[in-house]
Design an enzyme around this catalytic site. Structure first.
Site, PDB file in Angstrom:
ATOM      1  N   HIS A 268      -2.599   3.073 -12.623  1.00 21.67           N
ATOM      2  CA  HIS A 268      -2.834   4.524 -12.658  1.00 21.67           C
ATOM      3  C   HIS A 268      -3.308   4.865 -14.070  1.00 21.67           C
ATOM      4  CE1 HIS A 268      -2.478   8.663 -11.704  1.00 21.67           C
ATOM      5  NE2 HIS A 268      -1.168   8.822 -11.637  1.00 21.67           N
ATOM      6  N   HIS A 307     -10.940   3.058  -6.609  1.00 18.01           N
ATOM      7  CA  HIS A 307     -10.123   4.262  -6.548  1.00 18.01           C
ATOM      8  C   HIS A 307      -9.669   4.467  -5.124  1.00 18.01           C
ATOM      9  CE1 HIS A 307      -8.854   8.414  -7.122  1.00 18.01           C
ATOM     10  NE2 HIS A 307      -8.847   8.136  -8.407  1.00 18.01           N
ATOM     11  N   ASP A 363     -11.279   5.803 -15.906  1.00 21.32           N
ATOM     12  CA  ASP A 363     -10.719   5.001 -16.995  1.00 21.32           C
ATOM     13  C   ASP A 363     -11.688   3.969 -17.549  1.00 21.32           C
ATOM     14  OD1 ASP A 363      -8.219   6.185 -17.102  1.00 21.32           O
ATOM     15  OD2 ASP A 363      -7.543   5.086 -15.346  1.00 21.32           O
TER      16      ASP A 363
HETATM   17  N1  ACO Z   1     -11.197  -5.240  -8.916  1.00 25.30           N
HETATM   18  C1  ACO Z   1     -11.356  -6.150  -7.931  1.00 25.30           C
HETATM   19  N2  ACO Z   1     -11.076  -5.917  -6.655  1.00 25.30           N
HETATM   20  C2  ACO Z   1     -10.579  -4.719  -6.340  1.00 25.30           C
HETATM   21  C3  ACO Z   1     -10.377  -3.706  -7.308  1.00 25.30           C
HETATM   22  C4  ACO Z   1     -10.713  -4.008  -8.644  1.00 25.30           C
HETATM   23  N3  ACO Z   1     -10.559  -3.114  -9.603  1.00 25.30           N
HETATM   24  N4  ACO Z   1      -9.882  -2.601  -6.720  1.00 25.30           N
HETATM   25  C5  ACO Z   1      -9.773  -2.895  -5.416  1.00 25.30           C
HETATM   26  N5  ACO Z   1     -10.198  -4.166  -5.190  1.00 25.30           N
HETATM   27  C6  ACO Z   1     -10.303  -4.840  -3.901  1.00 25.30           C
HETATM   28  C7  ACO Z   1      -8.946  -5.275  -3.373  1.00 25.30           C
HETATM   29  O1  ACO Z   1      -8.641  -6.599  -3.784  1.00 25.30           O
HETATM   30  C8  ACO Z   1      -9.150  -5.161  -1.889  1.00 25.30           C
HETATM   31  O2  ACO Z   1      -9.891  -6.253  -1.469  1.00 25.30           O
HETATM   32  P1  ACO Z   1      -9.550  -6.949  -0.033  1.00 25.30           P
HETATM   33  O3  ACO Z   1      -9.869  -5.877   0.993  1.00 25.30           O
HETATM   34  O4  ACO Z   1     -10.420  -8.139   0.038  1.00 25.30           O
HETATM   35  O5  ACO Z   1      -8.088  -7.272  -0.068  1.00 25.30           O
HETATM   36  C9  ACO Z   1     -10.043  -3.939  -1.728  1.00 25.30           C
HETATM   37  O6  ACO Z   1     -10.797  -3.873  -2.957  1.00 25.30           O
HETATM   38  C10 ACO Z   1      -9.293  -2.632  -1.534  1.00 25.30           C
HETATM   39  O7  ACO Z   1      -8.355  -2.500  -2.610  1.00 25.30           O
HETATM   40  P2  ACO Z   1      -6.942  -1.791  -2.492  1.00 25.30           P
HETATM   41  O8  ACO Z   1      -6.059  -2.380  -3.518  1.00 25.30           O
HETATM   42  O9  ACO Z   1      -6.495  -1.838  -1.069  1.00 25.30           O
HETATM   43  O10 ACO Z   1      -7.330  -0.314  -2.819  1.00 25.30           O
HETATM   44  P3  ACO Z   1      -6.311   0.827  -3.224  1.00 25.30           P
HETATM   45  O11 ACO Z   1      -6.915   2.086  -2.755  1.00 25.30           O
HETATM   46  O12 ACO Z   1      -4.940   0.500  -2.768  1.00 25.30           O
HETATM   47  O13 ACO Z   1      -6.298   0.735  -4.810  1.00 25.30           O
HETATM   48  C11 ACO Z   1      -6.723   1.113  -7.084  1.00 25.30           C
HETATM   49  C12 ACO Z   1      -6.916   1.634  -5.650  1.00 25.30           C
HETATM   50  C13 ACO Z   1      -5.232   0.909  -7.361  1.00 25.30           C
HETATM   51  C14 ACO Z   1      -7.252   2.132  -8.059  1.00 25.30           C
HETATM   52  C15 ACO Z   1      -7.492  -0.235  -7.219  1.00 25.30           C
HETATM   53  O14 ACO Z   1      -8.871  -0.034  -6.986  1.00 25.30           O
HETATM   54  C16 ACO Z   1      -7.273  -0.879  -8.583  1.00 25.30           C
HETATM   55  O15 ACO Z   1      -6.293  -1.608  -8.773  1.00 25.30           O
HETATM   56  N6  ACO Z   1      -8.194  -0.639  -9.568  1.00 25.30           N
HETATM   57  C17 ACO Z   1      -8.007  -1.176 -10.897  1.00 25.30           C
HETATM   58  C18 ACO Z   1      -7.040  -0.317 -11.669  1.00 25.30           C
HETATM   59  C19 ACO Z   1      -7.642   1.017 -12.069  1.00 25.30           C
HETATM   60  O16 ACO Z   1      -8.747   1.085 -12.586  1.00 25.30           O
HETATM   61  N7  ACO Z   1      -6.856   2.069 -11.854  1.00 25.30           N
HETATM   62  C20 ACO Z   1      -7.240   3.432 -12.252  1.00 25.30           C
HETATM   63  C21 ACO Z   1      -7.451   4.260 -11.045  1.00 25.30           C
HETATM   64  S1  ACO Z   1      -8.018   5.860 -11.545  1.00 25.30           S
HETATM   65  C22 ACO Z   1      -6.645   6.648 -12.084  1.00 25.30           C
HETATM   66  O17 ACO Z   1      -5.548   6.394 -11.703  1.00 25.30           O
HETATM   67  C23 ACO Z   1      -6.838   7.604 -13.093  1.00 25.30           C
END
Ligand code: ACO
Length: 428
Positions: A268, A307, A363
């Protein structure tokens, strides 16, 4: 049959139920009538992480994640970032309308005149280890504020609520700045109420021996724009925590400490810190393809990408990229920018990221600006928490005034043991 209903047939019993649709939503409680036996608890929905559950009605922030739209009280974020200030936007988020001149002056006055901290809070902060993470200090001091303002527990009293809201918005920059100075072993700098909200923050962070601190206007404005972008983001993890804790009618300081704790996590608000660590670990543009391959193999994530709601370019990331150019014109280009641009370039063409709709989020670039402004990575989540304070508080007030709301208490699907007897120690 009324058109605005959903008919559900339970194939276990052959019975059909009709439930009303309102705002494209059905009430989960309406499913409880669906039972096989009269003594059954009734049907529930299973939705870990609230992926498809609206927990409240809100009139504050609108997001359309598929097209990349973000609006506060109907006004597009792009217009606010260009024309507004953080305090004006905070007023808009809180009251629902843009202020007129007098309203803005009064709001600014109220906030500016609550910036000081009780000296005992300063002593509390001094007790932390020299290298304490500033977010840990921030969370603790926000919680500690509740002990200084015990009347804050009268959450149904609108006047008292307003007082705590002014205090919180006013005091978070001071808490943040003290935590920063603490890490550096520098004396804490008291607020200068002649300066703007972000100018004063910069002063409390950077002031040394000069009699009067004058913020650099480009840096002051850049921080203000970043604060506008971070002011609210509907039901994210931190805001959901604020509402869940607030639903027990605890005071706003305690609830906000919980919201800030949720924000601190690397998935987050801690992601901006992780982005910088990631860029430093990659070290050079030539290592980018290898890093991307590792991410695709599941060895870590591309931080600052993806996201829960945006399945398109995060509109805030676009604005931040532009702000970054303005900051770099003053501070010089952050050498990590080249790596970030290459990461974005490769990721936006790669099927792994394209098929999963992973785009840069707020971010991805904010950390580069913060670093160019001279902030250490540990301070980044604090820079997120300061402006989010108004969003948390506006959402909290909406919750308190919403007659649909009750103490937040989800259900579970129990999959553990059925009843069994306690086994004496010598028989295990
Ligand atoms: N890098 C690589 N792969 C990713 C990423 C990433 N940053 N984000 C998602 N994925 C992949 C997952 O591995 C998953 O793949 P799969 O379907 O093969 O298993 C798919 O994309 C969906 O991802 P989820 O984790 O199910 O998506 P969710 O909506 O739960 O997560 C989140 C959203 C937490 C923001 C995620 O994209 C992430 O971890 N990003 C990196 C951290 C980040 O930048 N957070 C800031 C968010 S903005 C904020 O809070 C202000």
């Amino acid at each position: 049959m009324p058109a605005n209903t959903l008919s559900i047939t339970d194939n276990r019993t052959g019975k059909t139920y009709e439930v009303p649709i309102e705002n494209e939503t059905i009430k989960a409680g309406d499913l409880r009538q669906i039972k096989v036996n009269p003594t059954d608890f009734g049907m529930m929905t299973y939705d870990p992480a609230f992926m498809n559950t609206a927990s409240c009605k809100s009139a504050i922030t609108y997001i359309d994640g598929d097209v990349g739209i973000l609006r506060y009280r109907g006004i597009p974020i792009e217009q606010l970032a260009e024309k507004s200030t953080y305090l004006e936007t905070a007023y808009l988020i809180f009251y629902g309308e843009l202020p007129n001149k007098e309203q803005l002056a009064k709001w600014t006055y109220e906030i500016t005149h609550h910036t000081f901290l009780h000296e005992n809070l300063k002593h509390l902060m001094e007790a932390f280890r020299y290298d304490a993470h500033p977010m840990g200090m921030f969370i603790s001091v926000v919680a500690a504020l509740s002990t200084f303002y015990p009347e804050a527990r009268n959450v149904k009293d609108a006047d008292s609520r307003m007082k705590q809201i002014h205090r919180l918005i006013a005091k978070v920059p001071t808490i943040a700045a003290f935590s920063y100075r603490h890490n550096r072993g520098l004396p804490y700098v008291y607020p200068d109420n002649d300066l703007s909200y972000t100018g004063n923050l910069l002063g409390m962070l950077d002031k040394m021996s000069e009699a009067k601190y004058q913020p650099n206007p480009v840096k002051e404005r850049a921080l203000d724009v970043l604060f506008i972008l971070h002011a609210d983001h509907e039901q994210n993890c931190g805001t959901n925590a604020m509402r869940a804790i607030g639903s027990s009618m605890t005071d706003p300081y305690t609830a906000m400490a919980g919201a800030a704790a949720a924000l601190y996590g690397p998935l987050h608000g801690g992601a901006n810190e992780e982005v910088l660590r990631m860029l430093n670990a990659i070290g050079s543009v030539k290592n980018v393809p290898g890093f991307i391959e590792d991410v695709k193999k599941g060895k870590g994530r591309l931080m600052g990408f993806g996201h829960r709601v945006y399945k398109n370019y995060d509109p805030r990331a676009k604005i931040i990229k532009k702000t970054a150019d303005e900051v770099f014109a003053v501070t010089g280009v952050n050498p990590l920018l080249e790596i970030a641009l290459e990461l974005e370039h490769i990721a936006l063409q790669d099927d792994y990221f394209v098929s999963r709709k992973l785009y840069p989020n707020v971010d991805f670039y904010s950390g580069l600006i913060y670093e160019a402004l001279g902030f250490p990575v540990e301070f980044f989540p604090v820079l997120f928490a300061i402006p989010r304070t108004v969003g948390w508080l506006a959402q909290w007030v909406e919750l308190i005034n919403d007659s649909d709301q009750k103490i937040a208490r989800p259900r579970q699907i129990y999959l553990g043991y059925d009843e069994r007897d306690y086994v004496e120690m010598d028989k295990r």
